[in-house]
Scaffold this active site. Structure first.
Site, PDB file in Angstrom:
ATOM      1  N   GLU A   1     -13.544  15.489  65.994  1.00 28.76           N
ATOM      2  CA  GLU A   1     -12.561  15.565  65.554  1.00 28.76           C
ATOM      3  C   GLU A   1     -10.917  16.116  66.016  1.00 28.76           C
ATOM      4  O   GLU A   1     -11.225  17.062  66.439  1.00 28.76           O
ATOM      5  CB  GLU A   1     -12.554  15.513  64.072  1.00 28.76           C
ATOM      6  CG  GLU A   1     -13.823  14.888  62.781  1.00 28.76           C
ATOM      7  CD  GLU A   1     -13.945  15.541  62.073  1.00 28.76           C
ATOM      8  OE1 GLU A   1     -13.471  15.931  61.403  1.00 28.76           O
ATOM      9  OE2 GLU A   1     -15.006  15.800  60.820  1.00 28.76           O
TER      10      GLU A   1
ATOM     11  N   LYS B   1      -7.785  18.240  65.245  1.00 29.31           N
ATOM     12  CA  LYS B   1      -7.239  18.807  64.714  1.00 29.31           C
ATOM     13  C   LYS B   1      -6.045  19.264  63.462  1.00 29.31           C
ATOM     14  O   LYS B   1      -4.842  19.440  64.466  1.00 29.31           O
ATOM     15  CB  LYS B   1      -7.705  20.250  64.933  1.00 29.31           C
ATOM     16  CG  LYS B   1      -7.035  21.841  63.537  1.00 29.31           C
ATOM     17  CD  LYS B   1      -8.205  22.589  64.204  1.00 29.31           C
ATOM     18  CE  LYS B   1      -7.560  24.164  62.806  1.00 29.31           C
ATOM     19  NZ  LYS B   1      -6.296  23.720  62.197  1.00 29.31           N
TER      20      LYS B   1
ATOM     21  N   ASP C   1      -2.211  18.600  62.099  1.00 32.76           N
ATOM     22  CA  ASP C   1      -1.137  20.016  61.557  1.00 32.76           C
ATOM     23  C   ASP C   1      -1.221  19.627  60.443  1.00 32.76           C
ATOM     24  O   ASP C   1       0.451  19.206  60.108  1.00 32.76           O
ATOM     25  CB  ASP C   1      -0.403  20.649  62.852  1.00 32.76           C
ATOM     26  CG  ASP C   1      -0.185  21.921  62.720  1.00 32.76           C
ATOM     27  OD1 ASP C   1      -1.106  22.670  61.549  1.00 32.76           O
ATOM     28  OD2 ASP C   1       0.840  21.879  63.460  1.00 32.76           O
TER      29      ASP C   1
ATOM     30  N   TYR D   1      -5.049  12.206  55.286  1.00 31.38           N
ATOM     31  CA  TYR D   1      -6.280  11.868  56.561  1.00 31.38           C
ATOM     32  C   TYR D   1      -7.621  12.656  55.706  1.00 31.38           C
ATOM     33  O   TYR D   1      -7.591  13.412  55.670  1.00 31.38           O
ATOM     34  CB  TYR D   1      -6.169  11.800  58.066  1.00 31.38           C
ATOM     35  CG  TYR D   1      -5.616  10.970  58.598  1.00 31.38           C
ATOM     36  CD1 TYR D   1      -5.837  10.074  59.140  1.00 31.38           C
ATOM     37  CD2 TYR D   1      -3.957  11.598  58.583  1.00 31.38           C
ATOM     38  CE1 TYR D   1      -4.726   9.575  59.740  1.00 31.38           C
ATOM     39  CE2 TYR D   1      -2.658  10.928  59.401  1.00 31.38           C
ATOM     40  CZ  TYR D   1      -3.209   9.497  59.803  1.00 31.38           C
ATOM     41  OH  TYR D   1      -2.535   8.907  60.136  1.00 31.38           O
TER      42      TYR D   1
ATOM     43  N   LYS E   1      -9.208  25.391  69.796  1.00 36.71           N
ATOM     44  CA  LYS E   1      -7.302  25.369  69.386  1.00 36.71           C
ATOM     45  C   LYS E   1      -6.531  24.903  70.304  1.00 36.71           C
ATOM     46  O   LYS E   1      -6.966  24.936  72.369  1.00 36.71           O
ATOM     47  CB  LYS E   1      -6.673  26.110  68.945  1.00 36.71           C
ATOM     48  CG  LYS E   1      -7.192  26.152  67.669  1.00 36.71           C
ATOM     49  CD  LYS E   1      -6.116  26.180  66.100  1.00 36.71           C
ATOM     50  CE  LYS E   1      -5.382  27.838  65.862  1.00 36.71           C
ATOM     51  NZ  LYS E   1      -4.744  27.360  64.844  1.00 36.71           N
TER      52      LYS E   1
ATOM     53  N   CYS F   1      38.053  22.876  70.287  1.00 44.15           N
ATOM     54  CA  CYS F   1      37.207  21.494  70.725  1.00 44.15           C
ATOM     55  C   CYS F   1      36.771  21.809  72.364  1.00 44.15           C
ATOM     56  O   CYS F   1      37.312  21.607  73.158  1.00 44.15           O
ATOM     57  CB  CYS F   1      37.557  20.125  70.702  1.00 44.15           C
ATOM     58  SG  CYS F   1      36.238  19.055  71.321  1.00 44.15           S
TER      59      CYS F   1
ATOM     60  N   CYS G   1      38.317  18.210  74.011  1.00 43.65           N
ATOM     61  CA  CYS G   1      39.370  18.035  74.239  1.00 43.65           C
ATOM     62  C   CYS G   1      39.409  18.530  73.710  1.00 43.65           C
ATOM     63  O   CYS G   1      41.420  18.323  73.799  1.00 43.65           O
ATOM     64  CB  CYS G   1      39.914  16.534  73.183  1.00 43.65           C
ATOM     65  SG  CYS G   1      39.829  16.885  71.552  1.00 43.65           S
TER      66      CYS G   1
ATOM     67  N   CYS H   1      35.157  18.628  65.734  1.00 46.31           N
ATOM     68  CA  CYS H   1      36.820  18.512  66.189  1.00 46.31           C
ATOM     69  C   CYS H   1      37.238  17.673  65.340  1.00 46.31           C
ATOM     70  O   CYS H   1      37.392  16.208  64.900  1.00 46.31           O
ATOM     71  CB  CYS H   1      36.321  17.536  67.647  1.00 46.31           C
ATOM     72  SG  CYS H   1      37.393  17.545  68.489  1.00 46.31           S
TER      73      CYS H   1
ATOM     74  N   CYS I   1      39.180  12.858  71.227  1.00 44.99           N
ATOM     75  CA  CYS I   1      37.874  13.300  72.039  1.00 44.99           C
ATOM     76  C   CYS I   1      36.865  12.079  72.736  1.00 44.99           C
ATOM     77  O   CYS I   1      36.834  11.498  71.921  1.00 44.99           O
ATOM     78  CB  CYS I   1      36.803  13.751  70.689  1.00 44.99           C
ATOM     79  SG  CYS I   1      35.991  15.138  71.976  1.00 44.99           S
TER      80      CYS I   1
HETATM   81  S1  IVH Z   1     -12.992  20.663  57.824  1.00 46.90           S
HETATM   82  C1  IVH Z   1     -15.409  23.515  56.691  1.00 46.90           C
HETATM   83  N1  IVH Z   1     -11.923  19.200  59.524  1.00 46.90           N
HETATM   84  O1  IVH Z   1      -8.076  22.956  59.582  1.00 46.90           O
HETATM   85  C2  IVH Z   1     -14.364  23.142  57.524  1.00 46.90           C
HETATM   86  N2  IVH Z   1     -10.011  20.949  59.082  1.00 46.90           N
HETATM   87  O2  IVH Z   1      -8.245  26.686  59.701  1.00 46.90           O
HETATM   88  C3  IVH Z   1     -13.348  22.906  56.608  1.00 46.90           C
HETATM   89  N3  IVH Z   1      -8.101  20.547  59.647  1.00 46.90           N
HETATM   90  O3  IVH Z   1      -7.559  24.551  55.961  1.00 46.90           O
HETATM   91  C4  IVH Z   1     -12.272  22.515  57.406  1.00 46.90           C
HETATM   92  N4  IVH Z   1      -7.863  19.213  60.501  1.00 46.90           N
HETATM   93  O4  IVH Z   1      -6.381  21.929  57.011  1.00 46.90           O
HETATM   94  C5  IVH Z   1     -11.401  20.490  59.391  1.00 46.90           C
HETATM   95  N5  IVH Z   1     -10.905  17.585  61.444  1.00 46.90           N
HETATM   96  C6  IVH Z   1     -10.201  18.536  59.866  1.00 46.90           C
HETATM   97  C7  IVH Z   1      -9.362  19.374  60.261  1.00 46.90           C
HETATM   98  C8  IVH Z   1      -8.951  20.118  59.318  1.00 46.90           C
HETATM   99  C9  IVH Z   1      -7.181  19.723  60.322  1.00 46.90           C
HETATM  100  C10 IVH Z   1      -7.414  22.025  59.649  1.00 46.90           C
HETATM  101  C11 IVH Z   1      -8.021  21.998  57.725  1.00 46.90           C
HETATM  102  C12 IVH Z   1      -8.266  23.847  57.272  1.00 46.90           C
HETATM  103  C13 IVH Z   1      -8.021  24.102  58.744  1.00 46.90           C
HETATM  104  C14 IVH Z   1      -9.257  25.140  59.132  1.00 46.90           C
END
Ligand code: IVH
Length: 684
Positions: free
Chosen positions: A125, A127, A129, A235, A326, A420, A423, A438, A444
């Site tokens: 999946e 990750k 942010d 999500y 990561k 400025c 100008c 300005c 300008c």
């Molecule tokens: S699973 C025990 N799946 O990453 C497993 N986490 O460092 C719990 N996160 O606090 C997390 N995308 O905020 C999982 N597809 C994903 C994720 C995800 C982002 C974040 C989440 C978690 C942090 C873990």
């Protein structure tokens, strides 16, 4: 209409809205045009208004409920919200995979030789942010949303999370489970983040460093109406505490199940075997990172089988069955070598940091934005400082922080230029504003260029083909000074410019010609009046109907328009009063720019315009905020205190000192029933 008939229609409308929400937010495949959706929504709201006792908290109309919260309550997580361990390289992931296989041992089975050794099936999946949250559903209805907090105790943010449209208020199932806790990530999509920051910067307010901070800041609001205006998405990525139904045996199927019952899941989730699959997934997502709608900082790799997950268990705070893989960091440290100032459309000076080149997130960065001078003062950033640069995707890199410990000797605070840089006009910076400007106005060249770029842009006059570089040249060659000059451009003048071909020049001339036929809102927006964005331009056009009426309007008149406050009203009035602006508007029309006037809706829709109302005590059929909103829609100003000028005081239950004030001043007082009659008489 009878109550039971209304109840049936209400249920039908809600089911319909839920269905369309699901198509829109989960499947990304809407069936209905937005207008039709709005129509159903309004019908529901209307019926609920007539039968307030039929309103339920899971109704699609109830995303933004009552009042602001005094504080956040803490919530204990029944199942702790854990975090993930990280790996950064293929080798580290191979290690993770080896350890998992060793632990699984017999469960995994054994191959005859190295090549047929069984592999783990992984659910892969992105990750996301953002921020992890937990959603608890009892009998299919959302009852609580909480932040992760320290993993054991979080904060109750139910009132805010309800405003996120991709969070279902009710599960899409016929027989809902007794209990279900869904976890996932709240993110702010990149597009929404940029827009939010632009708007904040325009208002001279503080901007957010990145979408995650913006999402966090938006969720930690005591007032859900603020959260509701922020572009947030949810999500889902896991479920815990399933009571009353048997969860699927694998992570991948669980996610599909969640999608089936109303949750949005990422479109990038894939399942496959072994380290090579994981590596390919990682590389593919990394390559497409910039084009994803939300920010990600890596991928999450999970052992797919729930049975195997249980076997692997946890070490301290993280599962052994999952890891974050990561991407390299998006922040880097470098040295600030200089600060230059760029001049924007309204004359606003934007400081730009010139940096010792540094690699951030895979590209070399040598410039970064500093937004405004306030930002410089706040960080006290100086030439020679070591600074932290943040770069996300294709977004302009940003200078986020100074490292004070590394400051060299002899630095001095940065000074705002007094002239400025383009100008030479004086720089002005009102005491209460973050933005320095300005004072040269359209004298300008920088402002002139930006004003023209705005004028031709897609949402304004939409002159296709006339890109920034042409406008720069046209202004530099002195071919155009004002936006009205665009309509005198001749093809011979265009073809004289560097790299301008015959065909291109034709296209531009045609596009300019085509743009003459426009609409009043577009025209008004295109003028580039400070504080007048697209929606304000639309509201003003609707209210007044014609440009002449707008030009003739006083500041007070302008303030009657929905979403026009004193600042915008002043800016518009000042703009239209100026001789040179009137000249430009006149020339534009004389040179053929035209539109169809609109029907002025002002007075008709705003029967209470010019009146000030005061609400006191509590109302039974709606909250005070709802009453306020309705009155404002009818044009009334709603004030917090009673004065001689107050037109009317609405006294609900337990009305206090304001009622006494009204009686003392002889101001008219009405009760809730009378208020409802007033509203109803105007169709509200
Ligand atoms: S699973 C025990 N799946 O990453 C497993 N986490 O460092 C719990 N996160 O606090 C997390 N995308 O905020 C999982 N597809 C994903 C994720 C995800 C982002 C974040 C989440 C978690 C942090 C873990």
């Amino acid at each position: 209409m009878q109550r039971d008939e209304a109840a049936r229609e209400i249920e039908r409308l809600r089911a319909e809205l839920r269905h369309h929400n699901y198509r829109y937010y989960v499947l990304d495949d809407p069936e209905l045009p937005d207008g039709e959706y709005d129509r159903i929504f309004h019908r529901l709201r209307e019926l609920e208004g007539q039968f307030p006792d039929l309103v339920t908290p899971d109704s699609p109309t109830q995303r933004v409920g009552g009042e602001a919260m005094p504080a956040f309550a803490s919530v204990r997580h029944e199942v702790p919200m854990l975090s993930l361990d990280n790996v950064f390289t293929r080798e580290e992931f191979v290690d993770f995979d080896r350890r998992a296989r060793e632990r699984l041992g017999d469960l995994l089975g054994s191959g005859d030789d190295l090549f047929s050794a069984p592999q783990i099936i992984y659910c892969c999946e992105p990750k996301l942010d953002g921020l992890a949250i937990s959603l608890v559903y009892e009998h299919g209805v959302l009852v609580r949303a909480a932040t992760r907090g320290d993993g054991l105790t979080g904060e109750d943010i139910t009132h805010n999370v309800r405003t996120i449209k991709s969070v279902p208020l009710r599960l899409q199932v016929d027989v809902p489970p007794a209990l279900l806790e869904v976890r996932g990530e709240v993110v702010m999509p990149k597009v929404g983040f940029l827009r939010l920051n632009e708007e904040a910067a325009e208002r001279g307010e503080k901007t957010f460093a990145n979408p995650r901070n913006a999402a966090a800041g938006s969720l930690r609001q005591l007032d859900p109406r603020i959260t509701a205006r922020r572009p947030l998405d949810f999500y889902a990525y896991s479920a815990v505490r399933c009571e009353g139904f048997k969860p699927p045996p694998s992570q991948y199927e669980l996610l599909q199940h969640l999608k089936g019952i109303g949750f949005r899941i990422s479109g990038e989730i894939r399942r496959g075997e072994g380290c090579d699959f994981v590596q390919a997934f990682y590389a593919d997502i990394q390559a497409r990172r910039d084009s994803l709608p939300y920010e990600i900082d890596g991928v999450v790799i999970k052992v797919d089988s729930v049975r195997w997950q249980q076997e692997l268990g946890f070490v301290s705070r993280a599962p052994r069955w999952a890891t974050a893989f990561k991407f390299p960091a998006q922040e880097a440290v470098t040295v600030l070598q200089a600060v230059e100032f760029q001049v924007g459309r309204t004359g606003a000076l934007t400081p730009v940091a010139r940096l010792r080149p540094v690699a951030v997130g895979g590209v070399t960065v040598s410039n970064a934005t500093l937004h405004n001078f306030d930002e410089i003062e706040r960080m006290d950033v100086r030439i020679g400082d070591s600074v932290v640069i943040y770069r996300a995707g294709d977004v302009i890199p940003k200078l986020v922080r100074v490292l004070p410990d590394r400051r060299p000797e002899g630095t001095r605070p940065l000074q705002l230029p007094t002239q400025c840089p383009v100008c030479g006009s004086d720089i002005e910076r009102p005491d209460d504003e973050a933005i320095a400007r300005c004072s040269g106005g359209l004298f300008c060249p920088a402002q002139r260029k930006e004003a023209i770029k705005h004028f031709v842009s897609r949402r304004a006059m939409d002159i296709e083909g006339l890109g920034d570089k042409w406008i720069d040249q046209l202004v530099e060659h002195g071919l155009i000074k004002t936006i009205a000059d665009l309509y005198c451009l001749r093809k011979e003048e265009l073809v004289n410019m560097e790299r301008m071909g015959d065909k291109l020049a034709d296209n531009i001339i045609n596009a300019i010609e085509k743009s003459k036929s426009t609409t009043l809102p577009r025209f008004l927006f295109a003028l580039g009046i400070r504080e007048v964005g697209e929606s304000t331009a639309l509201n003003i056009s609707r209210y007044f109907g014609s440009l002449d009426a707008i030009v003739a309007a006083s500041e007070e008149d302008l303030m009657q328009v929905p979403d026009v406050g004193p600042v915008a009203a002043e800016s518009i009035a000042t703009f239209v009063r100026q001789e040179h602006n009137q000249d430009v508007m006149r020339s534009l029309r004389a040179r053929g720019v035209h539109w169809q006037d609109m029907e002025a809706q002002g007075a008709r829709e705003q029967p209470l315009a010019g009146q000030t109302w005061v609400l006191t005590g509590s109302l039974a059929s709606m909250s005070r905020d709802q009453a306020k909103e309705k009155l404002q829609k009818l044009g009334a100003k709603v004030s917090g205190s009673v004065s001689k000028k107050t037109h009317c005081v609405v006294a609900g239950e337990a009305a206090g000192s304001k009622l006494a004030d009204a009686e003392k001043l002889g101001v008219r007082v009405i009760d809730e029933t009378a208020l409802l009659q007033v509203l109803a008489s105007y169709g509200h």
